[in-house]
Write a protein that holds these residues in place. Sequence first.
Motif, PDB file in Angstrom:
ATOM      1  N   SER A 183       0.834  -1.193   0.000  1.00  0.00           N
ATOM      2  CA  SER A 183       0.000   0.000   0.000  1.00  0.00           C
ATOM      3  C   SER A 183       0.873   1.249   0.000  1.00  0.00           C
ATOM      4  CB  SER A 183      -0.935  -0.011   1.208  1.00  0.00           C
ATOM      5  OG  SER A 183      -0.230  -0.304   2.395  1.00  0.00           O
ATOM      6  N   THR A 184       0.424   2.249  -0.749  1.00  0.00           N
ATOM      7  CA  THR A 184       1.257   3.429  -0.987  1.00  0.00           C
ATOM      8  C   THR A 184       1.013   4.551   0.008  1.00  0.00           C
ATOM      9  OG1 THR A 184      -0.411   4.127  -2.599  1.00  0.00           O
ATOM     10  CG2 THR A 184       1.537   3.010  -3.448  1.00  0.00           C
ATOM     11  N   THR A 185      -0.126   4.555   0.658  1.00  0.00           N
ATOM     12  CA  THR A 185      -0.455   5.613   1.608  1.00  0.00           C
ATOM     13  C   THR A 185      -0.838   4.983   2.932  1.00  0.00           C
ATOM     14  OG1 THR A 185      -1.274   6.986  -0.197  1.00  0.00           O
ATOM     15  CG2 THR A 185      -1.898   7.635   2.033  1.00  0.00           C
ATOM     16  N   LYS A 186      -0.228   5.466   4.014  1.00  0.00           N
ATOM     17  CA  LYS A 186      -0.493   4.906   5.324  1.00  0.00           C
ATOM     18  C   LYS A 186      -0.656   6.016   6.351  1.00  0.00           C
ATOM     19  CE  LYS A 186       2.531   2.107   3.006  1.00  0.00           C
ATOM     20  NZ  LYS A 186       3.652   2.489   2.118  1.00  0.00           N
ATOM     21  N   ARG A 187      -1.694   5.906   7.159  1.00  0.00           N
ATOM     22  CA  ARG A 187      -1.893   6.823   8.278  1.00  0.00           C
ATOM     23  C   ARG A 187      -2.287   6.009   9.498  1.00  0.00           C
ATOM     24  NH1 ARG A 187      -5.377   9.363   4.643  1.00  0.00           N
ATOM     25  NH2 ARG A 187      -7.126   8.994   6.041  1.00  0.00           N
ATOM     26  N   LEU A 188      -1.779   6.407  10.648  1.00  0.00           N
ATOM     27  CA  LEU A 188      -2.097   5.686  11.869  1.00  0.00           C
ATOM     28  C   LEU A 188      -1.966   6.629  13.052  1.00  0.00           C
ATOM     29  CD1 LEU A 188      -0.943   2.072  12.629  1.00  0.00           C
ATOM     30  CD2 LEU A 188      -0.868   3.797  14.416  1.00  0.00           C
ATOM     31  N   ASP A 189      -2.926   6.563  13.971  1.00  0.00           N
ATOM     32  CA  ASP A 189      -2.869   7.320  15.217  1.00  0.00           C
ATOM     33  C   ASP A 189      -2.556   6.376  16.368  1.00  0.00           C
ATOM     34  OD1 ASP A 189      -3.470   9.687  13.974  1.00  0.00           O
ATOM     35  OD2 ASP A 189      -5.608   9.588  14.412  1.00  0.00           O
ATOM     36  N   LEU A 190      -1.594   6.760  17.203  1.00  0.00           N
ATOM     37  CA  LEU A 190      -1.244   5.991  18.390  1.00  0.00           C
ATOM     38  C   LEU A 190      -1.805   6.688  19.616  1.00  0.00           C
ATOM     39  CD1 LEU A 190       1.106   5.503  16.217  1.00  0.00           C
ATOM     40  CD2 LEU A 190       2.507   4.867  18.175  1.00  0.00           C
ATOM     41  N   ASN A 191      -2.481   5.934  20.472  1.00  0.00           N
ATOM     42  CA  ASN A 191      -2.860   6.425  21.790  1.00  0.00           C
ATOM     43  C   ASN A 191      -1.768   6.043  22.777  1.00  0.00           C
ATOM     44  OD1 ASN A 191      -5.522   7.408  21.074  1.00  0.00           O
ATOM     45  ND2 ASN A 191      -6.106   5.270  20.870  1.00  0.00           N
ATOM     46  N   ILE A 192      -1.349   6.983  23.602  1.00  0.00           N
ATOM     47  CA  ILE A 192      -0.251   6.761  24.531  1.00  0.00           C
ATOM     48  C   ILE A 192      -0.752   6.925  25.958  1.00  0.00           C
ATOM     49  CG2 ILE A 192       2.118   7.392  25.128  1.00  0.00           C
ATOM     50  CD1 ILE A 192       1.715   6.529  22.221  1.00  0.00           C
ATOM     51  N   ILE A 193      -0.389   5.979  26.826  1.00  0.00           N
ATOM     52  CA  ILE A 193      -0.667   6.085  28.259  1.00  0.00           C
ATOM     53  C   ILE A 193       0.676   6.098  28.978  1.00  0.00           C
ATOM     54  CG2 ILE A 193      -1.867   5.089  30.243  1.00  0.00           C
ATOM     55  CD1 ILE A 193      -3.550   3.508  28.180  1.00  0.00           C
ATOM     56  N   ARG A 194       0.957   7.165  29.715  1.00  0.00           N
ATOM     57  CA  ARG A 194       2.243   7.328  30.372  1.00  0.00           C
ATOM     58  C   ARG A 194       2.058   7.387  31.887  1.00  0.00           C
ATOM     59  NH1 ARG A 194       2.218  11.124  25.856  1.00  0.00           N
ATOM     60  NH2 ARG A 194       1.122  12.497  27.284  1.00  0.00           N
ATOM     61  N   ILE A 195       2.903   6.647  32.610  1.00  0.00           N
ATOM     62  CA  ILE A 195       2.895   6.673  34.073  1.00  0.00           C
ATOM     63  C   ILE A 195       4.280   7.096  34.532  1.00  0.00           C
ATOM     64  CG2 ILE A 195       2.539   5.370  36.197  1.00  0.00           C
ATOM     65  CD1 ILE A 195       0.768   3.459  34.640  1.00  0.00           C
ATOM     66  N   ALA A 196       4.337   8.177  35.320  1.00  0.00           N
ATOM     67  CA  ALA A 196       5.618   8.677  35.827  1.00  0.00           C
ATOM     68  C   ALA A 196       5.806   8.221  37.263  1.00  0.00           C
ATOM     69  CB  ALA A 196       5.661  10.204  35.747  1.00  0.00           C
ATOM     70  N   THR A 197       7.034   8.370  37.754  1.00  0.00           N
ATOM     71  CA  THR A 197       7.320   8.027  39.145  1.00  0.00           C
ATOM     72  C   THR A 197       6.560   8.969  40.069  1.00  0.00           C
ATOM     73  OG1 THR A 197       9.251   9.469  39.055  1.00  0.00           O
ATOM     74  CG2 THR A 197       9.617   7.129  38.639  1.00  0.00           C
TER      75      THR A 197
END
Length: 329
Positions: free
Chosen positions: A188-202
């Motif tokens: 495939s020549t065109t690609k789009r993707l959204d990532l959801n991020i969950i971050r936990i800090a100290t």
Amino acid sequence: MAVEWISKKMIIGNGKTKTSEDFIFSKGTMNEHFVGIQAFLSKYKGDSHHCVGELGIEFKSSLKDGNIIQVELTQTLNDASSHALDTTESWVQVVVIAQMNMTDSNVSFGNIGMTGEQYKTKVDEFQENLISVSACLGSFHSHFFSSSNKLVDHNINSIGASCSAEPQNRSALLNANILIKQNAETVSTTKRLDLNIIRIATGLNAGLAMRTVHFTSGKAGVAHLNSTKEVEFDFEVVSAIALITGFEMKYEGADTHNVGTIMVGASKWDNTKYLSGSADINGANPAIKIDKKKVTITSNASMFEMSNSTKTKNESDSNKVTYLIIAIP
């Protein structure tokens, strides 16, 4: 800080190209939210099978009121000959996760958009070191375009998308890819993707825990249907959800075929219709079972050339799905 989630099956419906649903959370102030995927089924109309030119699940979300998130869904499966997604039988099990009434928290959400086959970036947002960071798929879309920017289609060998995240001190290193493949030369020549991020800090108690679980099947002619795995947490779980972080379905060897049905996700198979029974009915999620500290996930993944269960042929023989399991005590 309170983390809440709602899971709903969304169906576009006859004669429409998109649909929207309200996700209503408890009263209060919503600080952050994201939209993820628990499962989906994309199929052509009837029992037909065709080439693939375009595949996608795309969301737009907005805060409609103080505690209401409106999610708009666009789901696509098309070829270049006007064969299109069956909008009455295809569906997406959508999960909205929100932080409510947050005053001071070491947990934060983010959404990163990518384009291209491979994507890698580093995100620096915390003053404290990260102790955990995870990613799951949001929207994704991929298609074949000709040199004149017209949709073209192909028999395919594999379909897949994935993402991952790892902490590096105060940074999060993200990786992602999406691909529809006929062979090594035709992708495939065109690609789009959204990532959801969950971050936990100290620092503070996060109030949630995350685990990753992998499902795979690799025996020719054997579908990945109602497979189960158990995940154990360090506390008694009150609520849990499964979000897709990656998937791949592949026909045997270098074989290429049409597609009738693509199905992926934490869901239930009932032997009468691919991936039915996954809807969140009266608060029950039949694909996710909780027993004290243990969470059992039921997973399905397969790609069929013909979508009628009594006529199945040319079924993918390598099916992989990875989930992010989030649990709260």
